[in-house]
Scaffold this active site. Structure first.
Site, PDB file in Angstrom:
ATOM      1  N   LYS A 123      58.296  61.645 111.551  1.00  0.00           N
ATOM      2  CA  LYS A 123      57.248  62.508 112.093  1.00  0.00           C
ATOM      3  C   LYS A 123      57.660  63.130 113.431  1.00  0.00           C
ATOM      4  CE  LYS A 123      54.901  62.142 108.513  1.00  0.00           C
ATOM      5  NZ  LYS A 123      54.005  61.197 108.010  1.00  0.00           N
ATOM      6  N   TYR A 127      56.809  50.102 114.565  1.00  0.00           N
ATOM      7  CA  TYR A 127      56.206  50.468 113.283  1.00  0.00           C
ATOM      8  C   TYR A 127      56.531  51.898 112.836  1.00  0.00           C
ATOM      9  CZ  TYR A 127      53.308  51.058 109.337  1.00  0.00           C
ATOM     10  OH  TYR A 127      52.919  51.313 108.058  1.00  0.00           O
ATOM     11  N   CYS A 187      46.610  60.438 101.711  1.00  0.00           N
ATOM     12  CA  CYS A 187      45.705  61.243 100.881  1.00  0.00           C
ATOM     13  C   CYS A 187      46.372  61.717  99.589  1.00  0.00           C
ATOM     14  CB  CYS A 187      45.165  62.421 101.670  1.00  0.00           C
ATOM     15  SG  CYS A 187      44.016  61.914 102.963  1.00  0.00           S
ATOM     16  N   ARG A 193      50.585  54.508 112.995  1.00  0.00           N
ATOM     17  CA  ARG A 193      50.824  55.471 114.062  1.00  0.00           C
ATOM     18  C   ARG A 193      49.698  55.383 115.095  1.00  0.00           C
ATOM     19  NH1 ARG A 193      49.688  59.889 112.679  1.00  0.00           N
ATOM     20  NH2 ARG A 193      49.188  59.596 110.478  1.00  0.00           N
ATOM     21  N   ARG A 240      53.577  49.235 103.771  1.00  0.00           N
ATOM     22  CA  ARG A 240      54.439  50.299 103.235  1.00  0.00           C
ATOM     23  C   ARG A 240      55.687  49.744 102.581  1.00  0.00           C
ATOM     24  NH1 ARG A 240      52.975  56.032 104.493  1.00  0.00           N
ATOM     25  NH2 ARG A 240      51.017  55.761 105.585  1.00  0.00           N
ATOM     26  N   ASP A 253      56.802  63.787 101.475  1.00  0.00           N
ATOM     27  CA  ASP A 253      56.094  63.757 102.767  1.00  0.00           C
ATOM     28  C   ASP A 253      56.339  64.981 103.647  1.00  0.00           C
ATOM     29  OD1 ASP A 253      54.287  62.110 104.389  1.00  0.00           O
ATOM     30  OD2 ASP A 253      55.953  61.910 105.789  1.00  0.00           O
ATOM     31  N   SER A 263      47.729  62.081 105.954  1.00  0.00           N
ATOM     32  CA  SER A 263      48.313  60.769 105.697  1.00  0.00           C
ATOM     33  C   SER A 263      47.422  59.950 104.768  1.00  0.00           C
ATOM     34  CB  SER A 263      48.493  60.034 107.021  1.00  0.00           C
ATOM     35  OG  SER A 263      49.310  60.817 107.869  1.00  0.00           O
ATOM     36  N   HIS A 293      53.968  69.043 106.676  1.00  0.00           N
ATOM     37  CA  HIS A 293      53.648  67.708 106.136  1.00  0.00           C
ATOM     38  C   HIS A 293      53.337  67.865 104.645  1.00  0.00           C
ATOM     39  CE1 HIS A 293      51.060  63.785 106.727  1.00  0.00           C
ATOM     40  NE2 HIS A 293      52.248  63.522 106.243  1.00  0.00           N
TER      41      HIS A 293
HETATM   42  P1  GTP Z   1      51.428  59.193 103.774  1.00  0.00           P
HETATM   43  O1  GTP Z   1      52.650  58.457 103.367  1.00  0.00           O
HETATM   44  O2  GTP Z   1      50.600  58.439 104.770  1.00  0.00           O
HETATM   45  O3  GTP Z   1      51.706  60.570 104.263  1.00  0.00           O
HETATM   46  O4  GTP Z   1      50.453  59.226 102.489  1.00  0.00           O
HETATM   47  P2  GTP Z   1      50.433  60.067 101.119  1.00  0.00           P
HETATM   48  O5  GTP Z   1      49.759  61.377 101.352  1.00  0.00           O
HETATM   49  O6  GTP Z   1      51.775  60.091 100.506  1.00  0.00           O
HETATM   50  O7  GTP Z   1      49.421  59.213 100.229  1.00  0.00           O
HETATM   51  P3  GTP Z   1      49.698  58.310  98.923  1.00  0.00           P
HETATM   52  O8  GTP Z   1      50.183  59.113  97.753  1.00  0.00           O
HETATM   53  O9  GTP Z   1      50.516  57.151  99.324  1.00  0.00           O
HETATM   54  O10 GTP Z   1      48.218  57.827  98.574  1.00  0.00           O
HETATM   55  C1  GTP Z   1      47.410  57.130  99.494  1.00  0.00           C
HETATM   56  C2  GTP Z   1      46.302  56.401  98.781  1.00  0.00           C
HETATM   57  O11 GTP Z   1      45.502  57.329  98.043  1.00  0.00           O
HETATM   58  C3  GTP Z   1      46.786  55.360  97.777  1.00  0.00           C
HETATM   59  O12 GTP Z   1      46.028  54.191  97.914  1.00  0.00           O
HETATM   60  C4  GTP Z   1      46.562  56.009  96.444  1.00  0.00           C
HETATM   61  O13 GTP Z   1      46.344  55.064  95.436  1.00  0.00           O
HETATM   62  C5  GTP Z   1      45.361  56.917  96.688  1.00  0.00           C
HETATM   63  N1  GTP Z   1      45.413  58.130  95.822  1.00  0.00           N
HETATM   64  C6  GTP Z   1      46.469  58.940  95.628  1.00  0.00           C
HETATM   65  N2  GTP Z   1      46.199  59.929  94.741  1.00  0.00           N
HETATM   66  C7  GTP Z   1      44.899  59.741  94.357  1.00  0.00           C
HETATM   67  C8  GTP Z   1      44.027  60.442  93.460  1.00  0.00           C
HETATM   68  O14 GTP Z   1      44.382  61.444  92.825  1.00  0.00           O
HETATM   69  N3  GTP Z   1      42.753  59.958  93.350  1.00  0.00           N
HETATM   70  C9  GTP Z   1      42.331  58.855  94.052  1.00  0.00           C
HETATM   71  N4  GTP Z   1      41.086  58.457  93.875  1.00  0.00           N
HETATM   72  N5  GTP Z   1      43.136  58.158  94.892  1.00  0.00           N
HETATM   73  C10 GTP Z   1      44.400  58.604  95.055  1.00  0.00           C
HETATM   74  C1  SPV Z   2      51.944  59.245 107.655  1.00  0.00           C
HETATM   75  O1  SPV Z   2      51.196  58.572 108.385  1.00  0.00           O
HETATM   76  O2  SPV Z   2      51.679  60.434 107.334  1.00  0.00           O
HETATM   77  C2  SPV Z   2      53.173  58.636 107.107  1.00  0.00           C
HETATM   78  C3  SPV Z   2      53.551  57.305 107.564  1.00  0.00           C
HETATM   79  O3  SPV Z   2      53.848  59.264 106.311  1.00  0.00           O
HETATM   80  S1  SPV Z   2      54.321  57.335 109.134  1.00  0.00           S
HETATM   81  O4  SPV Z   2      55.758  57.414 108.931  1.00  0.00           O
HETATM   82  O5  SPV Z   2      53.957  56.084 109.805  1.00  0.00           O
HETATM   83  O6  SPV Z   2      53.883  58.486 109.888  1.00  0.00           O
HETATM   84 MN    MN Z   3      52.917  61.327 105.867  1.00  0.00          MN
END
Ligand code: GTP
Ligand code: SPV
Ligand code: MN
Length: 597
Positions: free
Chosen positions: A208, A199, A252, A69, A376, A279, A250, A228
């Site tokens: 979003k 993208y 996290c 983004r 992704r 999400d 994002s 979110h």
């Molecule tokens: P968006 O799709 O961008 O909104 O991201 P999201 O909030 O769904 O994050 P996601 O669960 O994909 O995790 C992002 C990164 O954080 C990955 O590389 C995970 O492996 C890492 N991660 C997730 N949960 C944990 C956790 O509890 N501890 C640690 N250390 N890393 C974590």
């Molecule tokens: C984020 O960035 O929080 C996502 C991926 O979930 S995107 O759809 O690119 O915003």
């Molecule tokens: Mn997201």
């Protein structure tokens, strides 16, 4: 496809501007999608992966300048600047329309324009909303087909009434020029215009742009909320399921928490987690006065790196069929995919994400990355082994707890609870997190990200806090309890102090016990923290002392977080001027008083 005059007139107008060679309606039929996949493979836009190991899966690589983004190119175009607020980019709608019309002019010459009718939320749910995206990208069509409900059924639901509400979404890939890339929301016009990107969040306009930016604006006017947030159901050994929504910025940990597998000792007792969403949540007050959540999406657009059988088995399973992979690496030995953290065996014969053939282990040894950090997968939710039986429920699920969280190496404890809804709104408003690869720009810089909505709020953030406070008043004593977590606290050597992933379940159990009034807590300056014996560390390589450290609040550190002249809460709130709800100022005063005790 439709006799709806408003829809037809709008498509005519957009086509007259973009001048596509051909217009094709997306019906949602599998045969049409299959033909588009074949076309995308023929032109090189997508690569077909190993049909035996990854049936129905495809690979796509974006331009190197177009991998995340772009927050600095994202605009909220409201009639006045104050409606967009100080943390959104703003331009007057007339000026922006004029600028973009020049860019769209003839942008689809010689290309095909696809018309994608889509529903955010189950078709026909009272909480669902309809959008129509016009795009010249097959990749967008195929992603939208996974991420949303598309096609004829949606047009039928919209009907022929020229006043029926839908969000008008226009996307042109153009030449992917980052200097002329714009992601623009016109909330008053129910309109989204995106140009010069291909993208994810920039172009899958249901996600979003609609489900958060436009929807947050609609929600404020209509008395609901677009957030979110993931949605998960936690089932106890008695078979009762309680639902939790969690907002993390994002990359996290939302997808990971939503699909969590409990630690062995809890699994044996009969605890389970069910995924409703990973999400986005749309939250409405139900007939019983409680807050209900639906997931407006139909798929997961998840971060690939770090996803493995150990960290997120359910996400990985979800990607085994019918999935599109973007910017990961290809294992040429068997035409499958790989990314950092999948396993310890990077392919020797690899194609890294920009398309170079490399020796994987050597490339990594030299400091290279095979997959882009924001690569992704786009996977259908129905593939997920732990998808909730309420996933398609038009009424959604009742929410017991709302959890905020971010990536903070210091300061924020493992978990704390707010005193009440107003304080909980403040806890969300002061959220901060280290930036990630999900957006273009520096990674690892702490910034304020209220409610994980900094990049996604479709109007003035201060008014959005006001809306939260309003919703709290309506919910009264039926309001979910509000918490804050931090899985990312680090020691002085940079190691995570908390194991995270499945073990986050231990914290969720404390949260639900607090909702049920089953456990006591210690009151500290920032709210309530667990008594050290109330977080179960059975089977963890961790001492009570270490857990205690994770739960400790350093008042001096917090005072710095309040006062820092660049990133402090005081400074942050000040920019909202008289738009800041007085309750937020009161809560800040209370925090300062508590920290000074
Ligand atoms: P968006 O799709 O961008 O909104 O991201 P999201 O909030 O769904 O994050 P996601 O669960 O994909 O995790 C992002 C990164 O954080 C990955 O590389 C995970 O492996 C890492 N991660 C997730 N949960 C944990 C956790 O509890 N501890 C640690 N250390 N890393 C974590
Ligand atoms: C984020 O960035 O929080 C996502 C991926 O979930 S995107 O759809 O690119 O915003
Ligand atoms: Mn997201």
């Amino acid at each position: 496809m439709t006799k709806n005059k408003t829809v037809l007139a709008w498509i005519d107008e957009m086509a007259a501007m973009c001048k596509p060679a051909k217009i094709t309606w997306i019906t949602g039929e599998e045969s049409q999608l299959e033909a588009l996949r074949a076309e995308a493979v023929a032109t090189g836009e997508m690569i077909k992966l190993n049909e035996e190991k990854l049936p129905g899966c495809y690979y796509h690589r974006t331009a190197e300048n177009d991998v995340a983004r772009v927050e600095d190119r994202t605009f909220i175009c409201t009639p006045t600047e104050v409606e967009a607020g100080p943390i959104n980019n703003w331009m007057a709608p007339d000026e922006m329309y004029a600028k973009l019309k020049a860019l769209y002019n003839g942008s689809m010459e010689g290309r095909e324009m696809y018309v994608i009718p889509y529903s955010m939320g189950p078709v026909g749910s009272p909480f669902s909303k309809i959008g129509i995206e016009l795009t010249d990208s097959i990749y967008v069509v195929l992603n939208m087909a996974i991420m949303t409900r598309i096609g004829d059924a949606v047009m039928k639901q919209l009907g022929d009434n020229p006043d029926a509400e839908f969000v008008k979404c226009l996307h042109a890939k153009k030449d992917v020029n980052p200097d002329e890339r714009y992601i623009v929301q016109f909330p008053q016009d129910n309109t989204i215009w995106s140009i010069n990107s291909a993208y994810g969040g920039n172009v899958l306009l249901g996600k979003k742009c609609f489900a958060l930016r436009i929807a947050s604006y609609l929600g404020r006017n209509q008395g609901w909320m677009a957030e979110h947030m993931l949605i998960l159901g936690l089932e106890n050994p008695q078979g009762e399921v309680k639902y939790i929504c969690a907002a993390f910025p994002s990359a996290c940990g939302k997808t990971n928490l939503a699909m969590l597998i409990p630690p062995e000792y809890l699994k044996k007792k009969g605890y389970k987690v069910w995924t409703v969403g990973d999400d986005i949540s749309w939250l409405n007050i139900g007939p019983d006065g409680r807050l209900y959540a639906i997931n407006p999406e139909a798929g997961f657009f998840g971060v690939a790196p770090g996803t493995s059988t150990k960290t997120n088995f359910n996400a990985l399973e979800s990607t085994k069929k019918g999935t599109i992979f973007t910017n990961v690496a290809i294992n040429n030995a068997d035409n499958t995919v790989w990314w950092e953290g999948l396993d310890k065996n990077p392919p020797v014969d690899a194609t890294e994400w920009t398309g170079k053939k490399v020796n994987g282990p050597e490339y990594i040894a030299q400091g290279g990355k095979l997959a882009h950090p924001n690569s992704r997968f786009t996977a259908p939710a129905k593939n997920c082994p732990c998808i909730s039986d309420k996933f398609e429920d038009p009424q959604g699920v009742p929410v017991s707890a709302i959890v905020f969280g971010g990536r903070r190496a210091k300061c924020a404890p493992l978990v704390y609870q707010s005193r009440d809804w107003q304080h909980g709104t403040f806890v969300g408003a002061i959220m901060a997190s280290e930036t990630t690869a999900a957006a273009a720009g520096a990674v690892g810089v702490v910034r304020r990200d209220p409610m994980a909505m900094k990049p996604f709020v479709g109007y003035n953030m201060a008014q959005y806090w006001g809306h939260w406070l309003e919703m709290g008043k309506k919910l009264g004593d039926k309001a979910p309890k509000i918490f804050h977590v931090n899985w990312f606290r680090k020691d002085d050597d940079g190691n995570f102090l908390w194991p995270g992933f499945g073990d986050n379940m231990r914290v969720l159990l404390w949260i639900l016990d607090r909702c049920d009034g089953k456990v006591d807590a210690d009151e500290v300056a920032i709210g309530y923290v667990p008594k050290v014996d109330d977080i179960d560390i059975t089977g963890l390589d961790m001492t009570k002392e270490q857990l205690k450290d994770l739960l400790t609040i350093d008042n001096a550190e917090w005072m710095k977080d309040v006062d820092d002249p660049d990133t402090g809460i005081k400074q942050y709130f000040a920019q909202f001027g008289d738009q800041l709800p007085k309750e937020m100022a009161e809560e800040l005063d209370k925090l300062i008083a508590n920290l000074s005790k």
